[in-house]
Design an enzyme around this catalytic site. Structure first.
Site, PDB file in Angstrom:
ATOM      1  N   ARG A  33       0.248  -1.298  -0.088  1.00 28.68           N
ATOM      2  CA  ARG A  33      -0.158   0.095  -0.073  1.00 28.68           C
ATOM      3  C   ARG A  33       0.940   1.486   0.248  1.00 28.68           C
ATOM      4  O   ARG A  33       1.367   1.374  -1.416  1.00 28.68           O
ATOM      5  CB  ARG A  33      -1.109  -0.607   0.846  1.00 28.68           C
ATOM      6  CG  ARG A  33      -2.228  -1.188   1.591  1.00 28.68           C
ATOM      7  CD  ARG A  33      -3.373  -0.833   1.650  1.00 28.68           C
ATOM      8  NE  ARG A  33      -4.182  -1.776   2.137  1.00 28.68           N
ATOM      9  CZ  ARG A  33      -4.157  -2.429   3.080  1.00 28.68           C
ATOM     10  NH1 ARG A  33      -3.241  -2.258   4.242  1.00 28.68           N
ATOM     11  NH2 ARG A  33      -4.521  -3.770   3.085  1.00 28.68           N
ATOM     12  N   LYS A  48      -4.441  11.546  15.607  1.00 32.54           N
ATOM     13  CA  LYS A  48      -4.189  12.540  16.586  1.00 32.54           C
ATOM     14  C   LYS A  48      -4.422  13.847  15.605  1.00 32.54           C
ATOM     15  O   LYS A  48      -4.623  14.616  16.181  1.00 32.54           O
ATOM     16  CB  LYS A  48      -2.412  12.018  16.059  1.00 32.54           C
ATOM     17  CG  LYS A  48      -2.567  11.595  17.888  1.00 32.54           C
ATOM     18  CD  LYS A  48      -2.133  10.734  17.782  1.00 32.54           C
ATOM     19  CE  LYS A  48      -3.742   9.783  18.293  1.00 32.54           C
ATOM     20  NZ  LYS A  48      -3.783   8.549  18.311  1.00 32.54           N
ATOM     21  N   GLY A 111       4.411  -8.780  -1.533  1.00 32.46           N
ATOM     22  CA  GLY A 111       5.621  -9.521  -2.085  1.00 32.46           C
ATOM     23  C   GLY A 111       4.619 -11.167  -1.075  1.00 32.46           C
ATOM     24  O   GLY A 111       4.238 -10.840  -0.091  1.00 32.46           O
ATOM     25  N   GLY A 177     -14.274  -0.987  23.603  1.00 32.19           N
ATOM     26  CA  GLY A 177     -13.652  -0.223  23.846  1.00 32.19           C
ATOM     27  C   GLY A 177     -13.050   0.111  24.671  1.00 32.19           C
ATOM     28  O   GLY A 177     -12.065  -0.018  25.528  1.00 32.19           O
ATOM     29  N   VAL A 179      -8.425   1.004  22.785  1.00 31.48           N
ATOM     30  CA  VAL A 179      -7.514   2.179  22.513  1.00 31.48           C
ATOM     31  C   VAL A 179      -8.569   2.630  21.591  1.00 31.48           C
ATOM     32  O   VAL A 179      -8.743   4.114  21.624  1.00 31.48           O
ATOM     33  CB  VAL A 179      -6.249   2.211  21.988  1.00 31.48           C
ATOM     34  CG1 VAL A 179      -5.628   2.839  22.006  1.00 31.48           C
ATOM     35  CG2 VAL A 179      -5.870   1.130  22.948  1.00 31.48           C
ATOM     36  N   ARG A 263      -6.576  -6.431  16.610  1.00 36.68           N
ATOM     37  CA  ARG A 263      -5.732  -6.502  15.600  1.00 36.68           C
ATOM     38  C   ARG A 263      -5.443  -7.727  15.879  1.00 36.68           C
ATOM     39  O   ARG A 263      -5.412  -8.261  16.900  1.00 36.68           O
ATOM     40  CB  ARG A 263      -5.531  -5.716  15.257  1.00 36.68           C
ATOM     41  CG  ARG A 263      -6.014  -4.113  15.462  1.00 36.68           C
ATOM     42  CD  ARG A 263      -5.105  -2.550  14.702  1.00 36.68           C
ATOM     43  NE  ARG A 263      -4.048  -2.502  13.563  1.00 36.68           N
ATOM     44  CZ  ARG A 263      -4.801  -2.763  12.751  1.00 36.68           C
ATOM     45  NH1 ARG A 263      -5.808  -1.919  12.432  1.00 36.68           N
ATOM     46  NH2 ARG A 263      -4.490  -3.080  11.236  1.00 36.68           N
ATOM     47  N   ASP A 302       3.482  -5.407  14.453  1.00 32.37           N
ATOM     48  CA  ASP A 302       2.810  -6.054  15.118  1.00 32.37           C
ATOM     49  C   ASP A 302       2.678  -7.098  14.903  1.00 32.37           C
ATOM     50  O   ASP A 302       1.816  -8.324  15.058  1.00 32.37           O
ATOM     51  CB  ASP A 302       1.476  -5.182  14.426  1.00 32.37           C
ATOM     52  CG  ASP A 302       1.069  -4.260  14.938  1.00 32.37           C
ATOM     53  OD1 ASP A 302       1.800  -3.512  15.936  1.00 32.37           O
ATOM     54  OD2 ASP A 302      -0.690  -3.179  15.130  1.00 32.37           O
ATOM     55  N   ALA A 310       3.317   1.153  18.001  1.00 31.50           N
ATOM     56  CA  ALA A 310       4.637   1.837  16.568  1.00 31.50           C
ATOM     57  C   ALA A 310       5.881   1.725  17.133  1.00 31.50           C
ATOM     58  O   ALA A 310       6.756   1.231  16.486  1.00 31.50           O
ATOM     59  CB  ALA A 310       3.770   3.150  15.938  1.00 31.50           C
ATOM     60  N   HIS A 435      10.031  23.310  36.361  1.00 36.45           N
ATOM     61  CA  HIS A 435       8.737  24.559  36.158  1.00 36.45           C
ATOM     62  C   HIS A 435       7.959  25.587  35.872  1.00 36.45           C
ATOM     63  O   HIS A 435       9.409  25.950  36.347  1.00 36.45           O
ATOM     64  CB  HIS A 435       9.281  24.593  38.669  1.00 36.45           C
ATOM     65  CG  HIS A 435       7.484  24.894  39.823  1.00 36.45           C
ATOM     66  ND1 HIS A 435       6.689  24.323  39.903  1.00 36.45           N
ATOM     67  CD2 HIS A 435       7.172  26.569  39.544  1.00 36.45           C
ATOM     68  CE1 HIS A 435       5.781  25.484  39.864  1.00 36.45           C
ATOM     69  NE2 HIS A 435       6.528  26.793  40.535  1.00 36.45           N
TER      70      HIS A 435
HETATM   71  P1  NAI Z   1      -7.898  -3.186  21.927  1.00 33.66           P
HETATM   72  O1  NAI Z   1      -7.973  -4.430  21.968  1.00 33.66           O
HETATM   73  O2  NAI Z   1      -7.264  -2.101  22.490  1.00 33.66           O
HETATM   74  O3  NAI Z   1      -9.799  -3.071  22.648  1.00 33.66           O
HETATM   75  C1  NAI Z   1     -10.613  -4.127  21.614  1.00 33.66           C
HETATM   76  C2  NAI Z   1     -11.495  -3.818  22.473  1.00 33.66           C
HETATM   77  O4  NAI Z   1     -13.073  -4.917  22.028  1.00 33.66           O
HETATM   78  C3  NAI Z   1     -11.205  -4.806  24.010  1.00 33.66           C
HETATM   79  O5  NAI Z   1     -11.839  -4.338  24.994  1.00 33.66           O
HETATM   80  C4  NAI Z   1     -11.846  -6.060  24.265  1.00 33.66           C
HETATM   81  O6  NAI Z   1     -13.154  -6.178  25.474  1.00 33.66           O
HETATM   82  C5  NAI Z   1     -13.457  -5.391  23.310  1.00 33.66           C
HETATM   83  N1  NAI Z   1     -14.424  -6.814  22.580  1.00 33.66           N
HETATM   84  C6  NAI Z   1     -13.492  -7.966  21.590  1.00 33.66           C
HETATM   85  N2  NAI Z   1     -14.777  -8.376  21.242  1.00 33.66           N
HETATM   86  C7  NAI Z   1     -15.747  -7.079  22.006  1.00 33.66           C
HETATM   87  C8  NAI Z   1     -16.595  -8.062  21.402  1.00 33.66           C
HETATM   88  N3  NAI Z   1     -17.756  -8.470  20.459  1.00 33.66           N
HETATM   89  N4  NAI Z   1     -18.079  -6.649  21.485  1.00 33.66           N
HETATM   90  C9  NAI Z   1     -16.967  -6.005  22.655  1.00 33.66           C
HETATM   91  N5  NAI Z   1     -16.212  -5.745  22.686  1.00 33.66           N
HETATM   92  C10 NAI Z   1     -15.560  -6.424  22.250  1.00 33.66           C
HETATM   93  O7  NAI Z   1      -8.305  -3.212  20.282  1.00 33.66           O
HETATM   94  P2  NAI Z   1      -8.776  -1.591  19.333  1.00 33.66           P
HETATM   95  O8  NAI Z   1      -9.063  -0.646  20.333  1.00 33.66           O
HETATM   96  O9  NAI Z   1      -9.266  -2.270  18.428  1.00 33.66           O
HETATM   97  O10 NAI Z   1      -7.063  -0.838  18.864  1.00 33.66           O
HETATM   98  C11 NAI Z   1      -6.143  -2.426  18.629  1.00 33.66           C
HETATM   99  C12 NAI Z   1      -5.128  -2.208  18.414  1.00 33.66           C
HETATM  100  O11 NAI Z   1      -4.022  -1.082  18.013  1.00 33.66           O
HETATM  101  C13 NAI Z   1      -4.065  -1.952  20.297  1.00 33.66           C
HETATM  102  O12 NAI Z   1      -3.204  -2.874  19.967  1.00 33.66           O
HETATM  103  C14 NAI Z   1      -3.434  -1.087  20.320  1.00 33.66           C
HETATM  104  O13 NAI Z   1      -2.843  -0.927  21.239  1.00 33.66           O
HETATM  105  C15 NAI Z   1      -4.042  -0.465  18.971  1.00 33.66           C
HETATM  106  N6  NAI Z   1      -3.955   0.825  18.664  1.00 33.66           N
HETATM  107  C16 NAI Z   1      -2.762   1.792  19.372  1.00 33.66           C
HETATM  108  C17 NAI Z   1      -3.196   3.381  19.668  1.00 33.66           C
HETATM  109  C18 NAI Z   1      -2.498   4.494  21.206  1.00 33.66           C
HETATM  110  O14 NAI Z   1      -1.593   3.308  20.984  1.00 33.66           O
HETATM  111  N7  NAI Z   1      -2.504   5.279  21.008  1.00 33.66           N
HETATM  112  C19 NAI Z   1      -4.310   3.921  19.537  1.00 33.66           C
HETATM  113  C20 NAI Z   1      -5.398   2.929  18.336  1.00 33.66           C
HETATM  114  C21 NAI Z   1      -4.550   1.250  18.052  1.00 33.66           C
END
Ligand code: NAI
Length: 450
Positions: A33, A48, A111, A177, A179, A263, A302, A310, A435
């Protein structure tokens, strides 16, 4: 024959290529991509950009609290998305020129690994002494009735499409709910959607310190987001999400649904079997050097399913390249910070109270309200932010630090450094903090330790 072939041009891939190129290796980087991967194109950076605009808008809505009159503030979502696209374009161009500067050959195509030293792109096979697999991750699509159809019609979106919505949905339902769910809930709540977050677990924000995730929940409930925790989604229809809680069925109206339930590593269809690379639960298994079971094949980012951030990917890529270059280097995962860019921000590093308890560690937790920081008081009209630290009782070293309150994202690395360097509380007490800053809250909390 290249010295190194890197498969995937996200944070792990482009950093590996850059470091290897800097060291004088001949490098081929293959990306199907856009360079920059999920982070630059459909993750960290674009989200962001949107969240910053929402924060500016939020300030204008509450400007009177700061003695400023704003007559009629409005947000132009289309313009926000256009600005986001410009930001992405600038940064992708930056990666492109970095690759050029490091004399990395870039192929924009898919690839497929065909052997321990070979990767095929269309009909051409390329040879490499070493290979680093950096193919990243993709959204998990759960087998919930109606999801397939919803994705097809565009009613259900993932982290990719949500960033490019043409208009603000009236009713946005977010499944998950974690990240992504919380950051997007934050943006769309600010710009006017009625947002409902349905989370399977009893708490939001996954492994975040419970006290902090409760404060976040309270803040966002007050802003009007409806949280349905401990709820299981059973069906998605054309205009609603049906969920179940304690045996009863409920329905939330939706004109858009964001699917953010986690993911999974992209390990399928990339030819790992041809090279004999070992995977477990869909993720490439790597050791501390980021080496797979094949002596010339490394994996970073990942795709190893470890931390899915990241900044972890950057470090893993560095470790892999250093090992290829014959330098001793290993990954340590105990001081990797994580941030949720909500408003207020949440940032964590190391053990939480819950993980320390689970691991049976001999620890003590100390909590200090953010209001102990002069700058926090000067800049926030009210605020229930806190800083919590987890201290090893015996060694008197820091095991974890957790913050909720703005600037937390910029502060957390300092706490990570203290953990990484295994600093004793008494040594940290001797550090001078600028400070007035919000980071002084770390110092305040450290001084609560007797
Ligand atoms: P996540 O693992 O943070 O959250 C997924 C949530 O979905 C969990 O709380 C889980 O319990 C819930 N869940 C799972 N199946 C479900 C269902 N059937 N019904 C309702 N709830 C359910 O995954 P998310 O938010 O998709 O993020 C993916 C990845 O991307 C994470 O590993 C995260 O660390 C990364 N990421 C990091 C960011 C940052 O560093 N600020 C920003 C966005 C993503």
């Amino acid at each position: 024959m290249y010295d190194l072939i890197v498969l995937g041009g996200g944070p792990a891939g482009y950093l590996a290529a850059e470091r290897a190129g800097s060291a004088g290796l001949s490098v081929l980087l293959i990306e199907k991509r856009s360079l920059g991967g999920v982070c630059l194109n459909e993750g960290c950076i674009p989200s962001k950009a949107l969240l910053h605009c929402a924060k500016v808008f939020d300030y204008t809505k509450h400007a009177d609290q700061y003695g400023i009159k704003v007559a009629d503030s409005q947000i132009d979502h289309k313009a926000v998305v256009e600005r986001k696209n410009k930001v992405v374009k600038t940064l992708v161009a930056g990666v492109q020129s970095l690759m050029k500067a490091k004399k990395v050959t870039v192929i924009n195509d898919t690839g497929i690994i065909t052997g321990r030293n070979t990767v095929k792109v269309s009909d051409t096979e390329y040879e490499g002494r070493y290979l680093i697999v950096c193919t990243g991750s993709e959204p998990i699509i759960p087998p919930i009735p109606g999801v397939k159809e919803g994705l097809k019609s565009g009613m259900i979106v993932t982290n990719r499409e949500i960033l490019d919505l043409e208009s603000v949905p009236k009713n946005l339902v977010i499944i998950g709910g974690g990240v992504i769910g919380l950051e997007m809930a934050s943006y769309f709540n600010s710009v006017g959607s009625a947002v409902t977050v349905i989370e399977m677990l009893p708490n939001i924000a996954g492994p975040t310190d419970r006290e902090i995730s409760s404060i976040l929940l309270k803040n966002y409930t007050a802003k009007g987001i409806s949280f349905k925790t401990g709820c299981r989604v059973t069906k998605v229809t054309e205009d609603s999400v049906v969920y179940e809680s304690e045996g009863k069925e409920y329905s939330a109206p939706a004109d858009k649904v964001l699917l953010s339930v986690g993911r999974r590593p992209c390990t399928e269809g990339i030819g790992l079997e041809a090279a004999g690379v070992y995977c477990e639960k869909g993720a490439i298994v790597t050791d501390k050097r980021c080496l797979t079971n094949i002596p010339n094949i490394y994996a970073a980012g990942d795709v190893n399913g470890r931390s899915m951030l990241a900044h972890t990917a950057y470090r893993e890529a560095e470790v892999a390249v250093n090992n290829i270059l014959g330098k001793k280097d290993i990954m340590r995962y105990n001081a990797i910070p994580s941030v949720i860019y909500t408003n207020p921000e949440v940032a964590s590093v190391g053990e939480t109270q819950e993980s320390a308890e689970k691991a049976g560690l001999d620890f003590e937790a100390f909590v200090m309200p953010m209001m102990y920081s002069g700058r926090y008081v000067a800049e926030n009209m009210s605020g229930d932010g806190i800083c919590k630290i987890i201290v090893d009782k015996k060694t008197k070293t820091l095991l974890g630090a957790h913050l909720i309150g703005n600037y937390a994202s910029e502060i957390i690395y300092g706490a990570g450094l203290m953990i990484e360097m295994q600093m004793r509380i008494d040594d940290i007490k001797e550090l001078v903090f600028p400070h007035p800053t919000v980071c002084e809250i770390i110092r305040e909390t450290i001084f609560a330790v007797h």
